[in-house]
Write a protein that holds these residues in place. Sequence first.
Motif, PDB file in Angstrom:
ATOM      1  N   UNK A  36      17.771  -2.085   6.416  1.00 15.27           N
ATOM      2  CA  UNK A  36      17.170  -3.420   6.524  1.00 15.27           C
ATOM      3  C   UNK A  36      15.828  -3.522   5.816  1.00 15.27           C
ATOM      4  N   UNK A  37      15.182  -2.399   5.567  1.00 15.86           N
ATOM      5  CA  UNK A  37      13.888  -2.434   4.861  1.00 15.86           C
ATOM      6  C   UNK A  37      14.039  -2.719   3.370  1.00 15.86           C
TER       7      UNK A  37
ATOM      8  N   UNK B  38       9.865   4.710   6.003  1.00 18.30           N
ATOM      9  CA  UNK B  38      10.236   3.480   6.723  1.00 18.30           C
ATOM     10  C   UNK B  38       9.485   2.257   6.227  1.00 18.30           C
ATOM     11  N   UNK B  39       8.944   2.320   5.018  1.00 19.01           N
ATOM     12  CA  UNK B  39       8.238   1.159   4.469  1.00 19.01           C
ATOM     13  C   UNK B  39       9.232   0.104   3.989  1.00 19.01           C
ATOM     14  N   UNK B  40       8.713  -1.079   3.662  1.00 17.57           N
ATOM     15  CA  UNK B  40       9.533  -2.169   3.124  1.00 17.57           C
ATOM     16  C   UNK B  40       9.601  -2.041   1.608  1.00 17.57           C
ATOM     17  N   UNK B  41      10.805  -2.153   1.050  1.00 15.48           N
ATOM     18  CA  UNK B  41      10.982  -2.111  -0.401  1.00 15.48           C
ATOM     19  C   UNK B  41      11.669  -3.394  -0.852  1.00 15.48           C
ATOM     20  N   UNK B  42      11.040  -4.095  -1.769  1.00 15.22           N
ATOM     21  CA  UNK B  42      11.646  -5.271  -2.384  1.00 15.22           C
ATOM     22  C   UNK B  42      12.120  -4.866  -3.774  1.00 15.22           C
ATOM     23  N   UNK B  43      13.425  -4.994  -4.000  1.00 19.63           N
ATOM     24  CA  UNK B  43      14.039  -4.576  -5.256  1.00 19.63           C
ATOM     25  C   UNK B  43      14.298  -5.795  -6.135  1.00 19.63           C
ATOM     26  N   UNK B  44      13.902  -5.692  -7.406  1.00 19.92           N
ATOM     27  CA  UNK B  44      14.053  -6.798  -8.350  1.00 19.92           C
ATOM     28  C   UNK B  44      14.868  -6.333  -9.556  1.00 19.92           C
ATOM     29  N   UNK B  45      15.949  -7.053  -9.835  1.00 19.08           N
ATOM     30  CA  UNK B  45      16.743  -6.769 -11.030  1.00 19.08           C
ATOM     31  C   UNK B  45      17.697  -7.941 -11.250  1.00 19.08           C
TER      32      UNK B  45
ATOM     33  N   UNK C  47      15.812   4.149  -1.724  1.00 21.39           N
ATOM     34  CA  UNK C  47      16.432   4.610  -0.484  1.00 21.39           C
ATOM     35  C   UNK C  47      15.703   5.832   0.067  1.00 21.39           C
ATOM     36  N   UNK C  48      15.296   6.740  -0.823  1.00 21.05           N
ATOM     37  CA  UNK C  48      14.581   7.931  -0.380  1.00 21.05           C
ATOM     38  C   UNK C  48      13.200   7.570   0.165  1.00 21.05           C
TER      39      UNK C  48
END
Length: 212
Positions: free
Chosen positions: A83-84, A59-66, A52-53
């Motif tokens: 939305x990112x 403002x980059x795109x972050x794909x979270x995997x868990x 989030x930070x």
Amino acid sequence: MRLLRTFHLRPTAHPLVRIGSAYGGYVVPLPLVAPDWIAYSVGIGEDASFDLDLIRRTRCTVRAFDPTPRAARYLAALPERPPQLTYHAFGIWNRDGEVRFFAPRDPSHVSHSIHNLQGTSTSIAVPMKTLASAMREAGDARIDLLKLDVEGAEYDILDDLLATAVRPRIVCAELHDPWPRRNLALVRRLRAAGYQLVALEPPTVTLVRLGG
């Protein structure tokens, strides 16, 4: 981590900034991160403060995997998920398929381990994919930043990464093996692939690929 200090930290032209919480944060050369970057954040648990930070600042795109159910519930309940930030309910490892994820000893903790770091008998079956498979599924041609908090699987993932042509510009990882020589060997392999160690806050490291 003592042996890692034998590597001189390489100065970077970009100021190093620690982002995220005290528990889940990492040091990043933040001005290097651009809005068009794609970050893969592997291992979220119940702390997405880094993700989030990072989004708030760049403002980059972050794909979270868990793949753990508690992580899925935590991310679903975030009051204002930008939305990112996209969530993918599988883990990242060095092969595709279902594996056993071993629970921590303390049931109040969320972090599960493929390598059963805490020697427990309770496990869940979870789906895993390689970084290459995850990229194909998401339609990504590159990863710009890779963050790993994966309870010992970071060695498998980074070895698999180095066997491909994928080269994130920044790698942030928490190293869970207590044996310093294994960590030293990993950093040496990353250095041979063009990375330099720019930050060391045991047990986390940050490396930046030169010339990219």
